[in-house]
Design a protein around this motif. Sequence first.
Motif, PDB file in Angstrom:
ATOM      1  N   UNK A  63      13.093  25.808  71.243  1.00 53.93           N
ATOM      2  CA  UNK A  63      13.550  26.577  72.395  1.00 53.93           C
ATOM      3  C   UNK A  63      13.350  28.078  72.254  1.00 53.93           C
ATOM      4  N   UNK A  64      12.636  28.505  71.247  1.00 59.56           N
ATOM      5  CA  UNK A  64      12.364  29.927  71.038  1.00 59.56           C
ATOM      6  C   UNK A  64      11.077  30.286  71.792  1.00 59.56           C
ATOM      7  N   UNK A  65      11.230  30.418  73.090  1.00 58.56           N
ATOM      8  CA  UNK A  65      10.074  30.517  73.969  1.00 58.56           C
ATOM      9  C   UNK A  65       9.246  31.784  73.763  1.00 58.56           C
ATOM     10  N   UNK A  66       9.885  32.914  73.483  1.00 55.61           N
ATOM     11  CA  UNK A  66       9.121  34.150  73.276  1.00 55.61           C
ATOM     12  C   UNK A  66       8.246  34.036  72.028  1.00 55.61           C
ATOM     13  N   UNK A  67       8.799  33.517  70.945  1.00 57.70           N
ATOM     14  CA  UNK A  67       8.004  33.331  69.736  1.00 57.70           C
ATOM     15  C   UNK A  67       6.890  32.312  69.964  1.00 57.70           C
ATOM     16  N   UNK A  68       7.200  31.247  70.666  1.00 57.62           N
ATOM     17  CA  UNK A  68       6.179  30.243  70.982  1.00 57.62           C
ATOM     18  C   UNK A  68       5.052  30.886  71.779  1.00 57.62           C
ATOM     19  N   UNK A  69       5.416  31.668  72.777  1.00 56.79           N
ATOM     20  CA  UNK A  69       4.405  32.332  73.599  1.00 56.79           C
ATOM     21  C   UNK A  69       3.532  33.262  72.752  1.00 56.79           C
ATOM     22  N   UNK A  70       4.138  34.002  71.852  1.00 64.46           N
ATOM     23  CA  UNK A  70       3.380  34.905  70.988  1.00 64.46           C
ATOM     24  C   UNK A  70       2.320  34.147  70.188  1.00 64.46           C
ATOM     25  N   UNK A  83      -1.773  28.718  64.217  1.00 63.59           N
ATOM     26  CA  UNK A  83      -1.085  29.373  65.330  1.00 63.59           C
ATOM     27  C   UNK A  83      -0.472  28.337  66.260  1.00 63.59           C
ATOM     28  N   UNK A  84      -1.218  27.270  66.550  1.00 65.10           N
ATOM     29  CA  UNK A  84      -0.690  26.210  67.413  1.00 65.10           C
ATOM     30  C   UNK A  84       0.500  25.499  66.776  1.00 65.10           C
ATOM     31  N   UNK A  85       0.424  25.234  65.494  1.00 60.56           N
ATOM     32  CA  UNK A  85       1.532  24.563  64.801  1.00 60.56           C
ATOM     33  C   UNK A  85       2.789  25.419  64.863  1.00 60.56           C
ATOM     34  N   UNK A  86       2.644  26.718  64.625  1.00 58.34           N
ATOM     35  CA  UNK A  86       3.806  27.614  64.694  1.00 58.34           C
ATOM     36  C   UNK A  86       4.350  27.661  66.119  1.00 58.34           C
ATOM     37  N   UNK A  87       3.456  27.777  67.087  1.00 61.43           N
ATOM     38  CA  UNK A  87       3.876  27.830  68.495  1.00 61.43           C
ATOM     39  C   UNK A  87       4.636  26.576  68.885  1.00 61.43           C
ATOM     40  N   UNK A  88       4.122  25.428  68.499  1.00 61.52           N
ATOM     41  CA  UNK A  88       4.768  24.170  68.866  1.00 61.52           C
ATOM     42  C   UNK A  88       6.133  24.031  68.200  1.00 61.52           C
ATOM     43  N   UNK A  89       6.248  24.516  66.972  1.00 62.05           N
ATOM     44  CA  UNK A  89       7.538  24.474  66.282  1.00 62.05           C
ATOM     45  C   UNK A  89       8.554  25.348  67.014  1.00 62.05           C
ATOM     46  N   UNK A  90       8.175  26.586  67.323  1.00 65.60           N
ATOM     47  CA  UNK A  90       9.082  27.483  68.049  1.00 65.60           C
ATOM     48  C   UNK A  90       9.407  26.934  69.433  1.00 65.60           C
ATOM     49  N   UNK A  91       8.419  26.367  70.082  1.00 61.45           N
ATOM     50  CA  UNK A  91       8.623  25.804  71.418  1.00 61.45           C
ATOM     51  C   UNK A  91       9.653  24.672  71.367  1.00 61.45           C
ATOM     52  N   UNK A  92       9.513  23.797  70.411  1.00 63.54           N
ATOM     53  CA  UNK A  92      10.437  22.671  70.270  1.00 63.54           C
ATOM     54  C   UNK A  92      11.855  23.150  69.974  1.00 63.54           C
TER      55      UNK A  92
END
Length: 72
Positions: A33-40, A22-31
Amino acid sequence: MTRKAQHSSAALAQKIDAITKALAAAQTYHAQGQLKLAEDFYLKALALDSNNADVLHMLGLVAFQSGRGPEG
């Protein structure tokens, strides 16, 4: 090791694996700029480990970057 201890150890390993994914996916989305997906995905990690300081920090950063920071 008893069966109960083996089961507990296996469950802990699965939980750690789920948090890591979950953290790896979040960090990828965050990097990206897909903030909603990162937050999820940060929230998924938080549901598994509610005291994870890194996840809490990253959720705060996403909130700030999304314009949901504290009002002056």
